[in-house]
Write an enzyme that holds these catalytic residues in place. Structure first.
Site, PDB file in Angstrom:
ATOM      1  N   GLU A  49       3.670   9.660 -30.229  1.00 32.56           N
ATOM      2  CA  GLU A  49       3.198   8.520 -29.666  1.00 32.56           C
ATOM      3  C   GLU A  49       4.295   7.549 -29.307  1.00 32.56           C
ATOM      4  OE1 GLU A  49      -0.516   6.527 -28.510  1.00 32.56           O
ATOM      5  OE2 GLU A  49      -0.164   8.926 -29.568  1.00 32.56           O
ATOM      6  N   ASP A  60       1.396  -5.717 -31.592  1.00 35.48           N
ATOM      7  CA  ASP A  60       2.668  -5.203 -32.468  1.00 35.48           C
ATOM      8  C   ASP A  60       2.980  -6.321 -33.454  1.00 35.48           C
ATOM      9  OD1 ASP A  60       2.269  -2.925 -31.118  1.00 35.48           O
ATOM     10  OD2 ASP A  60       3.673  -3.646 -29.588  1.00 35.48           O
TER      11      ASP A  60
END
Length: 268
Positions: A49, A60
């Protein structure tokens, strides 16, 4: 796209789950980033990924934002990321490669052109983190035109309608969110997700991989025990890169030492 099907069939035969590491392409620089990816695969990663550095990563936490900043500092561009993807694919013809990214990067290229480029370099799946299922039509249609699996996030509070949509539109795998919030190894994954996994199976969704907060082998085992097809670990891996930024060889050794027990935990 078929690489995921092949992988999950092979793992099922071996009674194993998938261990999937996440890293940002170009962190901490192109050459070391390619070595990191080789090390992850050597240590047992079943699929990759990968993030493309972006200036405003919404989902994030600080660890992965720092990875993006390091890649920017090294002057890494999206065009170079695609060159890297081509190199990774040449060297590793069978491993599924997924991108985890943001819509702006797709728009910058033009949606169709972006997925065409993914197909050309051998990317298997794309998860656009800031596009909800109900707005995903232009993305998933372009993805399928170019033989790229559109990946959707299944949050822990998903209702029946959302589960049906995810099952209907998603291909490759389903990104099963351990919890709401931003990514990070500090926020340990909270199970059980058994009921979600059961519903996704009922609707014939692509196999669920659990992500967010996966930083220890016992969590990988718990995810698989709950019915997930495997687990994705990002922040814990990116943190190792950060901690050994000035010791490139040690970094690779520590990454391998992290991945091996994570992969071992997928074996029942």
């Amino acid at each position: 796209m078929e690489r995921y099907e092949t992988l999950f069939a092979r793992l099922k035969e071996r009674k194993e789950g998938a261990f999937v590491p996440f890293v940002t392409l170009g962190d901490p620089g192109i050459e070391q980033s390619l070595k990191i990816i080789d090390a992850l695969i050597e240590a047992g990663a079943d699929a990759l990924e990968l993030g493309i550095p972006f200036s405003d990563p919404l989902a994030d936490g600080p660890t992965i934002q720092n990875a993006t900043l390091r890649a920017f500092a090294a002057g890494v561009t999206p065009a170079q990321c695609f060159e890297m993807l081509g190199l990774i694919r040449q060297k590793h013809p069978n491993i599924p490669i997924g991108l985890l990214m943001y819509a702006n990067l797709v728009f910058n290229k033009g949606i169709d052109e972006f997925y065409a480029q993914c197909e050309k370099v051998g990317v298997d799946s794309v998860l656009v983190a800031d596009v909800p299922v109900e707005e995903s039509a232009p993305f998933r249609q372009a993805a399928l035109r170019h033989n790229v699996a559109p990946i959707f996030i299944c949050p822990p509070n998903a209702d029946e309608d959302l589960l049906r949509q995810i099952a209907s539109y998603g291909r490759g795998y389903t990104y099963l969110l351990s919890r709401a919030g931003v990514t990070g190894a500090e926020n340990r994954a909270a199970l059980p997700l058994n009921h979600l996994v059961a519903k996704l199976k009922e609707y014939n969704a692509a196999p669920p991989l659990q992500g967010f907060g996966i930083s220890a082998p016992d969590q990988v085992k718990a995810a698989i025990d709950a019915g997930a097809a495997g687990a994705i670990s990002g922040s814990a891996i990116v943190k190792i890169i950060e901690q050994h930024i000035n010791e490139p060889e040690k970094m690779l050794a520590v990454l391998k030492a992290f991945v091996q027990p994570m992969k071992a935990a997928t074996r029942s």
